[in-house]
Write an enzyme that holds these catalytic residues in place. Structure first.
Site, PDB file in Angstrom:
ATOM      1  CG  ASP A 336       4.914  -4.745  -2.650  1.00 62.15           C
ATOM      2  OD1 ASP A 336       4.820  -5.377  -1.603  1.00 62.15           O
ATOM      3  OD2 ASP A 336       4.710  -3.532  -2.746  1.00 62.15           O
ATOM      4  CG  ASP A 528       5.577   0.129  -2.973  1.00 61.45           C
ATOM      5  OD1 ASP A 528       5.629  -1.069  -2.638  1.00 61.45           O
ATOM      6  OD2 ASP A 528       4.971   0.981  -2.314  1.00 61.45           O
ATOM      7  CG  ASP A 532       8.878  -4.287  -2.237  1.00 57.73           C
ATOM      8  OD1 ASP A 532       8.588  -5.378  -1.725  1.00 57.73           O
ATOM      9  OD2 ASP A 532       8.057  -3.376  -2.425  1.00 57.73           O
TER      10      ASP A 532
HETATM   11  P1  ADP Z   1       3.839  -5.176   1.061  1.00 54.93           P
HETATM   12  O1  ADP Z   1       4.136  -3.883   0.383  1.00 54.93           O
HETATM   13  O2  ADP Z   1       4.855  -6.217   0.850  1.00 54.93           O
HETATM   14  O3  ADP Z   1       2.458  -5.671   0.779  1.00 54.93           O
HETATM   15  P2  ADP Z   1       4.235  -3.687   3.536  1.00 54.93           P
HETATM   16  O4  ADP Z   1       5.536  -3.066   3.266  1.00 54.93           O
HETATM   17  O5  ADP Z   1       3.058  -2.794   3.471  1.00 54.93           O
HETATM   18  O6  ADP Z   1       3.931  -4.950   2.639  1.00 54.93           O
HETATM   19  O7  ADP Z   1       4.323  -4.306   4.985  1.00 54.93           O
HETATM   20  C1  ADP Z   1       3.522  -5.398   5.393  1.00 54.93           C
HETATM   21  C2  ADP Z   1       2.707  -5.119   6.582  1.00 54.93           C
HETATM   22  O8  ADP Z   1       3.516  -4.684   7.674  1.00 54.93           O
HETATM   23  C3  ADP Z   1       1.689  -4.037   6.380  1.00 54.93           C
HETATM   24  O9  ADP Z   1       0.521  -4.518   5.826  1.00 54.93           O
HETATM   25  C4  ADP Z   1       1.496  -3.538   7.803  1.00 54.93           C
HETATM   26  O10 ADP Z   1       0.581  -4.336   8.479  1.00 54.93           O
HETATM   27  C5  ADP Z   1       2.856  -3.687   8.401  1.00 54.93           C
HETATM   28  N1  ADP Z   1       3.603  -2.444   8.294  1.00 54.93           N
HETATM   29  C6  ADP Z   1       4.667  -2.195   7.518  1.00 54.93           C
HETATM   30  N2  ADP Z   1       5.104  -0.933   7.686  1.00 54.93           N
HETATM   31  C7  ADP Z   1       4.270  -0.357   8.556  1.00 54.93           C
HETATM   32  C8  ADP Z   1       4.158   0.941   9.144  1.00 54.93           C
HETATM   33  N3  ADP Z   1       5.000   1.919   8.830  1.00 54.93           N
HETATM   34  N4  ADP Z   1       3.181   1.143  10.032  1.00 54.93           N
HETATM   35  C9  ADP Z   1       2.313   0.182  10.365  1.00 54.93           C
HETATM   36  N5  ADP Z   1       2.345  -1.052   9.845  1.00 54.93           N
HETATM   37  C10 ADP Z   1       3.305  -1.330   8.964  1.00 54.93           C
HETATM   38 MG    MG Z   2       4.821  -2.249  -0.895  1.00 52.50          MG
END
Ligand code: ADP
Ligand code: MG
Length: 631
Positions: A336, A528, A532
């Protein structure tokens, strides 16, 4: 009254020391008795000694070095248990009945020597495990008003104020209120360099406070704290070892009678055919001794358990020995991005030009203040930097929802508010210009784009060579699976040596990717987040980050407590070499047994040689298993 540290932990030390001294005394007695038995046995080789005296000496040797073995063995015979004690006892009794006392003595002496060295090895392995589990303090110094009271760690509640003196272990996960000190984190991370902590930082239980006094606020009760969870995990791993043993017990229920019947057949059939009884009984005994599976039964669980122990030392807690094989065999690894390859400490790098920046952040803070996502923390940090008051910014949010892989959604003062990635905008049909900054996280209010922020992320410590390190140990496919935009994903990928990237994935799509890769190879997944956890449950071997969300840690096969993804190549290498040792032990044991069996039935191997082979092989395989600690 404050707890006097010397008093608190000193008590345990003396208890351990007494136990240790007793063990040493016991061992000394064993060695002395053994030497006496050997000397008496050697005396029988003097030619002038009359036969009657020799027999008395043989019996003495047998009793001194073998009484424990016989007690256990005879008990087992009555319980129909097929263990090495049983076999050896049968072999010795039979040898004596055949009048072959010298052979009987040799069997017992060799067997005891083997047992003794095995005990030493197993004990050494247990000591290693104990140092890992030794991360619990019984008591903590807790402020009650102005007084400091010593309380059991189980009684600490979230919000309690505690005092951690130099030399003490951090009792529960907490946040420093005042003071500055160095922490020894080696128990959790294997990192020998101490780290400095000050006001505002989180400190994890299981680490030791080295230099200064710290006042801290409890953020997790003992049962949810790092130390307690690690201890639980190590015990869980031991229980899984119990399962292997159960299998072996079941297996021996069929194996035992089979071997016994075969041995009977080997002795009885030739006798019925009129062949020499003594010869064939001896051969049957060799067969019986040689078929004892003890080297496998002892060395294989030991190797698995040693491997779990060593991996914990290196910062990876594996929830049970049964997962090791998958870790060793994997050829594909998927990461991730956010919070896994990157530190999860995001900093706001750019903010769109808004009329009212404070209102913009008021929306962001209201939506995110309950979220665990790294973005939420970066917003809080920015507010602190601007010296805005959080109470002023916080607005009531209705129907608040965190959509994994997209972002946040809610209703503020009757307006629909969205904050997340481009996919979120598309999902709610929010229109935007073509020149939209592709790296942003966007806020939309009442169906219109309001503004965006761009976050700067850093890769984890020493992760620059991650790709090269993984390739070197035979992982040929290294992939990033992220919910973030392709632009950000590519940027981070380049920093760790350029890996295959799949971006803008929803949790379901991450899962599909891993399932696709699983058709080719065994797959490791490291992640994390909440998004996931489906993948963590599906991958052949899954790793959750120590800093990751609770749900990720609960689903994964292992937890990278140290958060150091740079250590993964080394960790996988340990699993690989452990598996090599395990395969070697199996093949070596089986081959030697087979050779001795054939030699025995053909009449070329005396009983003592079968014992020698059995003890020798067990010893070699056990020592081989212990070697895992040296890697
Ligand atoms: P990964 O860990 O798979 O790289 P994330 O869980 O961070 O991805 O989620 C992908 C995208 O979704 C983030 O980069 C963000 O743009 C958006 N996102 C996810 N959760 C949030 C949140 N709580 N607030 C704002 N944006 C979010
Ligand atoms: Mg993540």
């Amino acid at each position: 009254m404050a707890c006097n540290h010397e008093h608190c932990t000193g008590h345990h030390h003396t208890k351990d020391e007494i136990e240790e001294r007793e063990e040493k005394e016991e061992r000394k007695k064993e060695v002395i008795l053994y030497v006496i038995a050997v000397v008496i046995f050697l005396v029988t080789f003097i030619p002038i000694i009359p036969e009657g005296v020799k027999i008395a000496f043989y019996v003495l040797t047998l009793v001194i070095s073998g009484y424990e073995l016989f007690l256990e063995g005879i008990k087992n015979i009555f319980h129909f248990k097929f263990e090495e004690d049983t076999l050896m006892t049968i072999a010795v009794i039979a040898a004596c009945c055949l009048g072959d006392f010298r052979e009987a003595c040799l069997v017992v002496l060799l067997f005891s020597l083997g047992e003794f060295i095995e005990d030493l090895a197993v004990e050494k392995s247990n000591k290693h495990i104990e140092t890992i589990v030794d991360m619990k303090t019984e008591t903590a110094n807790c402020y009650k008003g102005n007084e400091v009271v010593v309380v059991p760690v189980e009684e600490l509640k979230v919000g309690d104020k505690i005092l951690i003196k130099p030399g003490e272990m951090i009792p529960v996960d907490s946040k420093v209120l005042s003071g500055k000190s160095q922490l020894d984190t080696s128990r959790l991370t294997g990192e020998s360099e101490p780290i400095t902590v000050t006001e505002g930082q989180e400190i994890l239980s299981g680490n030791s406070n080295l230099s200064g006094s710290l006042t801290a606020e409890v953020i997790k009760e003992y049962k949810d704290s790092t130390a307690s969870q690690i201890i639980d995990l190590v015990y869980e791993a031991t229980n899984n070892k119990g399962k292997t043993e159960k299998f072996i017990t079941k297996f021996s229920r069929i194996y035992t009678p089979t071997v016994m019947i075969l041995a009977l057949a080997i002795s009885l059939i030739p006798i019925l055919l009129g062949l020499d009884a003594k010869t064939w009984i001896t051969r049957a005994l060799v067969f019986l001794v040689a078929s004892c599976p003890c080297s496998i039964v002892i060395s294989i669980p030991l190797a698995f358990f040693s491997c779990v122990g060593v991996l914990s030392k290196k910062g990876l807690l594996v929830k049970g020995t049964k997962h090791i094989e998958a870790l060793a065999k994997a050829k594909t690894i998927c990461f991730d991005k956010t919070g896994t390859i990157t530190t999860g400490k995001m900093v706001i790098d750019e903010v769109s030009k808004n009329e009212d920046r404070k209102e913009f952040f008021s929306y962001l803070y209201s939506l995110e203040h309950l979220s665990n996502h790294p973005i939420a923390t970066s917003i809080e940090n920015e507010i602190q930097k601007q010296e805005w008051k959080k109470e002023e910014l916080l607005q009531q949010v209705l129907q608040q929802e965190e959509i994994a892989g997209y972002g946040m959604k809610g209703i503020i003062q009757g307006k629909q508010v969205l904050f997340g990635n481009q996919k979120l905008l598309d999902r709610y049909h929010i229109s935007y210009e073509d020149d939209l900054n592709k790296k942003g996280v966007y806020l939309a209010v009442d169906g219109k784009l309001y503004g965006y922020i761009v976050l700067k992320e850093e890769i984890r410590n020493k992760a620059e060579n991650l790709k090269a390190g993984l390739e070197k140990i035979g992982i040929h496919k290294i992939v990033m699976l992220t919910g973030d935009s392709l632009e950000k994903a590519e940027e981070i990928s380049q920093k760790i040596g350029g890996i295959e990237v799949y971006a803008s994935l929803l949790p379901k799509e991450k899962l599909e990717k891993v399932e696709e890769f699983k058709e080719q190879d065994k797959v490791i997944f490291v992640g994390d987040g909440i998004n996931d956890s489906p993948v963590l449950a599906t991958a052949d071997f899954s790793i959750s980050m120590g800093e990751g969300t609770q749900i990720a840690s609960n689903t994964a096969d292992s937890i990278l407590i140290s958060n150091q993804i740079a250590t993964l190549p080394n960790i996988i290498k340990t699993a690989k070499s452990s598996m090599k040792i395990i395969y070697f032990n199996m093949i070596f044991s089986l081959l030697t047994k087979l050779i001795v069996l054939i030699l025995g039935i053909a009449g070329y191997a005396p009983i003592w040689l079968a014992v020698f082979a059995d003890v020798g092989v067990t010893l070699i395989t056990v020592l081989n298993s212990i070697r895992i600690y040296r890697k």
